[in-house]
Design a protein around this motif. Sequence first.
Motif, PDB file in Angstrom:
ATOM      1  N   GLU A 123       0.730  -1.293   0.205  1.00  0.00           N
ATOM      2  CA  GLU A 123       0.024   0.020   0.037  1.00  0.00           C
ATOM      3  C   GLU A 123       0.701   1.405  -0.003  1.00  0.00           C
ATOM      4  O   GLU A 123       0.459   2.238  -0.345  1.00  0.00           O
ATOM      5  CB  GLU A 123      -0.829   0.101   1.374  1.00  0.00           C
ATOM      6  CG  GLU A 123      -0.279   0.013   2.558  1.00  0.00           C
ATOM      7  CD  GLU A 123      -1.201   0.154   3.724  1.00  0.00           C
ATOM      8  OE1 GLU A 123      -2.251   0.999   3.627  1.00  0.00           O
ATOM      9  OE2 GLU A 123      -1.033  -0.607   4.574  1.00  0.00           O
ATOM     10  N   ASP A 124       2.065   1.218   0.317  1.00  0.00           N
ATOM     11  CA  ASP A 124       3.067   2.270   0.492  1.00  0.00           C
ATOM     12  C   ASP A 124       3.700   2.562  -0.647  1.00  0.00           C
ATOM     13  O   ASP A 124       4.697   3.391  -0.579  1.00  0.00           O
ATOM     14  CB  ASP A 124       3.596   2.209   2.098  1.00  0.00           C
ATOM     15  CG  ASP A 124       4.525   1.053   2.176  1.00  0.00           C
ATOM     16  OD1 ASP A 124       5.319   1.064   2.975  1.00  0.00           O
ATOM     17  OD2 ASP A 124       4.529   0.288   1.535  1.00  0.00           O
ATOM     18  N   ASN A 125       3.633   1.597  -1.451  1.00  0.00           N
ATOM     19  CA  ASN A 125       4.594   1.943  -2.805  1.00  0.00           C
ATOM     20  C   ASN A 125       3.969   2.740  -3.754  1.00  0.00           C
ATOM     21  O   ASN A 125       3.320   2.373  -4.736  1.00  0.00           O
ATOM     22  CB  ASN A 125       4.924   0.417  -3.462  1.00  0.00           C
ATOM     23  CG  ASN A 125       6.182   0.371  -4.320  1.00  0.00           C
ATOM     24  OD1 ASN A 125       6.467   1.487  -4.914  1.00  0.00           O
ATOM     25  ND2 ASN A 125       6.304  -0.667  -5.034  1.00  0.00           N
TER      26      ASN A 125
END
Length: 387
Positions: A123-125
């Motif tokens: 999700e944080d990429n």
Amino acid sequence: MGITLARMDPAGIDGAALAKFLTTQVFPFHVRPRWTSTQVRESIDDGAWHGDAVATFWIDDDRDGRVGVLRLDDLDDATAMIDLRLADDARGRGHGSAALRIATDLVFSRYPAVIRFEGQTREDNVAMRRVFERCGWVHEAFYRDGWPVEAAEPVASVAYSVLRRDWATGMSTPVPRGPEVTLTGELRCANAAEAERVHAHLAEHIALTRAEPGCLSFDVAPTESEGIWRVSERFVDEAAFDAHQRRVATSTWGRETAGIERSYVIRGRARDAESLAAAAWSAEERLLNPAVRADPRQVTALLDPSFVEIGQSGRRWTRDAIVAALREDPGADDAPEICEKESRLVGPDNVLLTYLLRFEDRVSRRSSLWRFDPAPRCLFHQGTPVA
């Protein structure tokens, strides 16, 4: 920038080069950020990089050389999967988007059994998520705690995909996000006259809305700031919300308050403001791609039948005229620079984009109006040269 994919032989002549690439790079957003030579050899022996349903490619750039590795999996299934890894010093240069577009064409043109092409990332990429969105892939799923992280708590895995029919038509099929739709934000009056119109018609507007069968709650309350109201709406589903929007557009409230500023956030729709803007930017960038511009079928799919463009020279173009002109001269710049990007929702299904464009040694300010029905189609475009 010219990206090509070169088929790899991991079990043969390319095994050592693959091992060198994987062991000398760090992949911070993959389940295994660092590889050892033993791990690479074991994965090759296990068939992770080659086989009847697996194909692995080098990602080569004509300027930067070998910049990454791309693996396709489940090619004998209806849903194929992608794993894309760029070298440390090759990230942020547009290589990922170019490689994903080529891979998408390759999968759907060579593997007729595949109807969905999917990729997952953390999700944080943010960088990889932007790559998917630029290439027209749709955000389909959010798997809570679905991505293991070394020596840390798991994070969510997000899934994106493109369908064969979307690839064939150049359009994206929206994904329903959930049954309930909410709207929150503010109604902002610029002067006393606008405030008087709100006071005159608000009570009737609230009563009529709350009486709608799909309305769960509806509140419009004044704030401490003069002329500003806080708005909160909840509807059972997207159909109910859209029916409300249509009724309001033709109501006394809609006519009397049409020019008053709204600042709203809509959640729960398949086409909320954020997803509409992302889809509009993806379509806008496709129209700047020479390969797309040279293909009348793709350009026609992206332009509304009533499309009008005011060019940098002041000339007025229709859709048929611009399609014919781009077929003859699509341009050669496949890496235009878009700066100062701004987007604004100007209706339930309309997005206005403005930006500064550096394209083929020219600088201009651009504006585009996109309508979704449900795929994005450009209604109007204008370019103004910057001295």
